[in-house]
Design a protein around this motif. Structure first.
Motif, short mmCIF file in Angstrom:
data_model
loop_
_atom_site.label_atom_id
_atom_site.label_comp_id
_atom_site.label_asym_id
_atom_site.label_seq_id
_atom_site.Cartn_x
_atom_site.Cartn_y
_atom_site.Cartn_z
N GLY A 112 -7.74 0.88 -1.56
CA GLY A 112 -6.62 1.15 -2.46
C GLY A 112 -6.90 2.14 -3.56
N ARG A 113 -8.10 2.74 -3.57
CA ARG A 113 -8.44 3.66 -4.66
C ARG A 113 -7.88 5.06 -4.37
N ILE A 114 -6.59 5.19 -4.52
CA ILE A 114 -5.92 6.48 -4.37
C ILE A 114 -4.96 6.66 -5.54
N ALA A 115 -4.67 7.92 -5.85
CA ALA A 115 -3.73 8.25 -6.92
C ALA A 115 -2.98 9.51 -6.54
N CYS A 116 -1.85 9.71 -7.17
CA CYS A 116 -1.05 10.93 -7.01
C CYS A 116 -1.06 11.67 -8.33
N ALA A 117 -1.44 12.93 -8.31
CA ALA A 117 -1.55 13.73 -9.53
C ALA A 117 -0.80 15.04 -9.32
N SER A 118 0.31 15.19 -10.01
CA SER A 118 1.22 16.31 -9.77
C SER A 118 1.44 17.16 -11.01
#
Length: 236
Positions: A112-118
């Protein structure tokens, strides 16, 4: 497509760009922006508009817009842009081919170690993730450069995303499709994997390489296997 690969590294988290990596939104957003700038008096083509604004916040180009249109960039104009853009996104937006399965696989692989960076505004990013069914995989780990002191190509949004996961940037893999985003990821200290799709790519493979990617994939379906190869090479 392989570049000159660095030694394998252990990645404890993956940080995804949104537009062009997870959702196929660039043509929609650029179309609305180009039309509105032409309406305001700046005669430019969709391709010219894309080259100027890709990977950047519209407000970051306020001085350029004011010079070319002869009028300041106002909150009212931005509100109209957001409304027209969001209406088209709600009607037309689709996930990038292979992105949903890739996110699911990486989410499972990394616990689960994911992120969205926009670089886009947070409301847009959240709306787009919800539209294509990806919100649940990212939870609170969704970040916008608009909310930080600097947006892409500055590294701030990737540094914030890594910190939220409790992972050092050097142990993060960033997935990006623009040179602006690649520079942000590289300057954050992360390894950047470039996505250069056969259809819909906004930067060429050479441009992504020159910006500093470690490697290039041409389809999001290749991401889980690429990540698994890195992990296998470390244990071989």
């Amino acid at each position: 497509m392989d570049t000159c690969l660095p030694p394998p590294r252990r990645f404890d988290a993956v940080l995804f760009d949104c537009d062009g990596v997870l959702v196929d939104s660039e043509a929609i957003t650029n179309g609305v922006l180009c039309q509105m700038l032409n309406e305001a008096g700046w005669a430019l083509s969709p391709q010219q508009c894309l080259e100027i604004f890709i990977g950047k916040a519209v407000r970051s180009q306020a001085a350029l817009i004011a010079r070319e249109t002869g009028r300041p960039l106002t909150d009212a104009w931005m509100a109209q842009f957001y409304a027209r853009r969001n209406a088209r996104l709600q009607a037309e937006l689709q996930a990038v081919e292979g992105a949903i399965a890739a996110v699911q696989a990486v989410h499972g692989l990394l616990g689960g170690r994911i992120a969205c960076a926009s670089g886009a505004d947070l409301a847009k990013v959240q709306m787009q993730l919800a539209k294509v069914g990806l919100s649940g995989y990212f939870g609170v780990h969704v970040f916008s450069g608009h909310d930080l002191a600097r947006s892409k190509p500055a590294p701030d949004v990737y540094l914030a995303a890594a910190a939220s996961l409790g992972v050092a940037p050097e142990r993060c893999l960033v997935v990006e499709d623009t040179t602006t985003g690649v520079r942000a990821g590289v300057d954050a200290g992360a390894t950047v994997l470039g996505l250069c799709r056969a259809h819909g790519a906004v930067n060429t493979a050479r441009q992504l390489q020159d910006a500093g990617v470690a490697d290039i994939i041409t389809h999001m379906a290749q991401l889980p296997a690429w990540l698994a190869r890195q992990r296998s090479a470390l244990t071989a």
